[in-house]
Design a protein around this motif. Structure first.
Motif, PDB file in Angstrom:
ATOM      1  N   SER A  42     -12.028  88.862 -22.795  1.00  5.99           N
ATOM      2  CA  SER A  42     -10.966  89.375 -21.927  1.00  5.99           C
ATOM      3  C   SER A  42     -11.542  89.990 -20.659  1.00  5.99           C
ATOM      4  O   SER A  42     -10.942  89.886 -19.581  1.00  5.99           O
ATOM      5  CB  SER A  42     -10.137  90.416 -22.684  1.00  5.99           C
TER       6      SER A  42
ATOM      7  N   SER B 235     -10.693  88.588 -16.905  1.00  2.00           N
ATOM      8  CA  SER B 235     -10.119  89.433 -15.853  1.00  2.00           C
ATOM      9  C   SER B 235     -10.876  89.266 -14.536  1.00  2.00           C
ATOM     10  O   SER B 235     -10.277  89.240 -13.457  1.00  2.00           O
ATOM     11  CB  SER B 235     -10.139  90.902 -16.299  1.00  2.00           C
TER      12      SER B 235
ATOM     13  N   VAL C 205      -9.865  86.196 -12.745  1.00  3.64           N
ATOM     14  CA  VAL C 205      -8.524  86.224 -12.140  1.00  3.64           C
ATOM     15  C   VAL C 205      -8.554  86.938 -10.795  1.00  3.64           C
ATOM     16  O   VAL C 205      -8.148  86.380  -9.770  1.00  3.64           O
ATOM     17  CB  VAL C 205      -7.511  86.887 -13.092  1.00  3.64           C
ATOM     18  N   PHE C 206      -9.021  88.205 -10.791  1.00  2.00           N
ATOM     19  CA  PHE C 206      -8.941  88.946  -9.529  1.00  2.00           C
ATOM     20  C   PHE C 206     -10.064  88.579  -8.566  1.00  2.00           C
ATOM     21  O   PHE C 206      -9.904  88.746  -7.353  1.00  2.00           O
ATOM     22  CB  PHE C 206      -8.918  90.459  -9.789  1.00  2.00           C
TER      23      PHE C 206
ATOM     24  N   GLY D 286      -5.737  92.035 -13.017  1.00  2.00           N
ATOM     25  CA  GLY D 286      -7.120  91.756 -13.385  1.00  2.00           C
ATOM     26  C   GLY D 286      -7.992  92.996 -13.384  1.00  2.00           C
ATOM     27  O   GLY D 286      -8.802  93.200 -14.300  1.00  2.00           O
TER      28      GLY D 286
ATOM     29  N   PHE E 249      -9.919  94.647 -16.524  1.00  2.00           N
ATOM     30  CA  PHE E 249     -11.370  94.837 -16.430  1.00  2.00           C
ATOM     31  C   PHE E 249     -11.763  96.251 -16.852  1.00  2.00           C
ATOM     32  O   PHE E 249     -12.672  96.453 -17.677  1.00  2.00           O
ATOM     33  CB  PHE E 249     -11.817  94.550 -14.996  1.00  2.00           C
TER      34      PHE E 249
ATOM     35  N   TRP F  48       0.282  89.853 -18.779  1.00  2.00           N
ATOM     36  CA  TRP F  48      -0.418  88.609 -18.469  1.00  2.00           C
ATOM     37  C   TRP F  48       0.519  87.419 -18.520  1.00  2.00           C
ATOM     38  O   TRP F  48       0.401  86.480 -17.725  1.00  2.00           O
ATOM     39  CB  TRP F  48      -1.587  88.400 -19.427  1.00  2.00           C
TER      40      TRP F  48
ATOM     41  N   ALA G 292      -7.272  81.273 -11.012  1.00  2.00           N
ATOM     42  CA  ALA G 292      -6.550  82.506 -11.355  1.00  2.00           C
ATOM     43  C   ALA G 292      -5.416  82.217 -12.325  1.00  2.00           C
ATOM     44  O   ALA G 292      -5.180  82.985 -13.277  1.00  2.00           O
ATOM     45  CB  ALA G 292      -6.015  83.164 -10.085  1.00  2.00           C
TER      46      ALA G 292
ATOM     47  N   SER H 274      -5.405  83.425 -16.248  1.00  2.00           N
ATOM     48  CA  SER H 274      -4.271  84.259 -16.647  1.00  2.00           C
ATOM     49  C   SER H 274      -3.706  83.786 -17.979  1.00  2.00           C
ATOM     50  O   SER H 274      -3.350  84.598 -18.850  1.00  2.00           O
ATOM     51  CB  SER H 274      -3.180  84.223 -15.574  1.00  2.00           C
TER      52      SER H 274
ATOM     53  N   SER I 129      -6.053  84.778 -20.702  1.00  2.00           N
ATOM     54  CA  SER I 129      -5.952  86.220 -20.959  1.00  2.00           C
ATOM     55  C   SER I 129      -4.780  86.540 -21.875  1.00  2.00           C
ATOM     56  O   SER I 129      -4.845  87.501 -22.660  1.00  2.00           O
ATOM     57  CB  SER I 129      -5.808  86.982 -19.643  1.00  2.00           C
TER      58      SER I 129
END
Length: 229
Positions: free
Chosen positions: A32, A36, A39-40, A75, A79, A119, A149, A153, A156
Motif C-alpha cells: 500500500s 500510494s 499515485v501521487f 496518496g 503514504f 480509494w 495513477a 488507485s 490500492s
C-alpha cells in the motif's frame, strides 16, 4: 494469527524481524505504501500540462484541478498512514495495556476501512475525468502518468480492503488476560491480592480448638440427683 491477544503474544516479548517481515499484514502495508507513491508521484511530476494556446498549467484529468488535488491528497495520506501503522505494528508487541491494544486495532480497522472507500471514490473520479479529457499534445505527453495513477488507485482499493480484513480478524481474536503482567481494566496496576493462607504446621495460640470429649463429659449434670432405691 500469532498469539492470542489481538494478534500478538505476551507483552514485552522480543520481536522476530524475519517473522515480522513475512507477516501478510506487513507485506500489505509495504504494498500500500508503494501504491500510494505510484499515485501521487506521477500526478505531482507530470499531472499538470498546458495547451498550445494557453501557457497556464492545467490538470491532465479534464483540466479539473480538484481531481489532481484529490489524487495527491489521497496518496500522501496513504503514504503517511502506512509508515505510521508500520511503526505501530513494530511496537505493538511492547504495549502492555489491553485497552491501548484494543484502541490501536480499532484505529487500524477504522482508518483502513475509510481509506478503502476513499480509494474507490478516487478511482472512479479519476477514471471519469480521464474519459472526459479531450485528446491533445499535453494529454498525450502525460497519458502514461494519468493511467498509472488510475491503475494504482485500483490496486490500492484491494490492498487497503485486505488490511481492513486483517484488522477485523485481529479485533475478533480478542485478548487473553493471562498474557498481561499488569491489568488495567479492573484493579490498578501493581495491585496484588492475598493468596490462600498456608499453615506452618504449628498452631497459634488464637487458633480455636474444641476441648476433648473426655474433658467436657459431665457425669453428674447440675440439677439432677440420682434417686435412691
Amino acid at each position: 494469527m500469532e498469539g492470542a491477544s489481538f494478534g500478538a503474544g505476551r507483552a514485552g516479548a522480543a520481536l522476530d524481524p524475519v517473522s515480522f517481515a513475512r507477516r501478510p499484514q506487513t507485506l500489505l502495508r509495504i504494498a500500500s505504501w508503494v501504491f500510494s507513491i505510484a499515485v501521487f508521484g506521477p500526478i505531482v511530476n507530470e499531472g499538470y500540462v498546458n495547451a498550445d494556446s494557453d501557457p497556464e498549467l492545467r490538470c491532465v484529468f479534464n483540466g479539473n484541478a480538484g481531481a489532481c488535488r484529490f489524487g495527491v491528497a489521497l496518496g500522501l495520506g496513504a503514504f503517511l498512514a502506512c509508515a505510521a501503522f508500520l511503526l505501530l505494528d513494530v511496537h505493538f508487541q511492547q504495549i502492555s495495556s489491553v485497552r491501548d491494544r484494543r484502541r490501536a486495532v480499532l484505529l487500524d480497522l477504522g482508518f483502513s476501512g475509510l481509506w478503502s472507500f476513499l480509494w474507490f471514490v478516487g478511482f472512479c473520479f479519476l477514471t471519469n475525468q480521464w474519459q472526459r479529457t479531450a485528446p491533445g499534445p499535453g494529454t498525450t505527453q502525460a497519458g502514461d502518468a494519468a493511467r498509472a495513477a488510475i491503475a494504482f488507485s485500483f490496486f490500492s482499493i484491494l490492498s487497503w480492503a485486505a488490511l481492513t480484513v486483517k484488522a477485523l480478524q485481529r479485533f475478533r481474536l480478542g485478548t487473553d488476560m493471562s498474557l498481561f503482567a499488569t491489568e488495567q481494566l479492573g484493579a490498578g496496576a501493581g495491585q496484588t491480592y492475598p493468596g490462600y493462607p498456608v499453615g506452618s504446621g504449628v498452631e497459634g495460640t488464637e487458633t480455636y480448638q474444641s476441648p476433648p470429649f473426655t474433658e467436657t463429659l459431665d457425669t453428674s449434670p447440675k440439677g439432677y440427683q440420682v434417686p435412691a432405691y
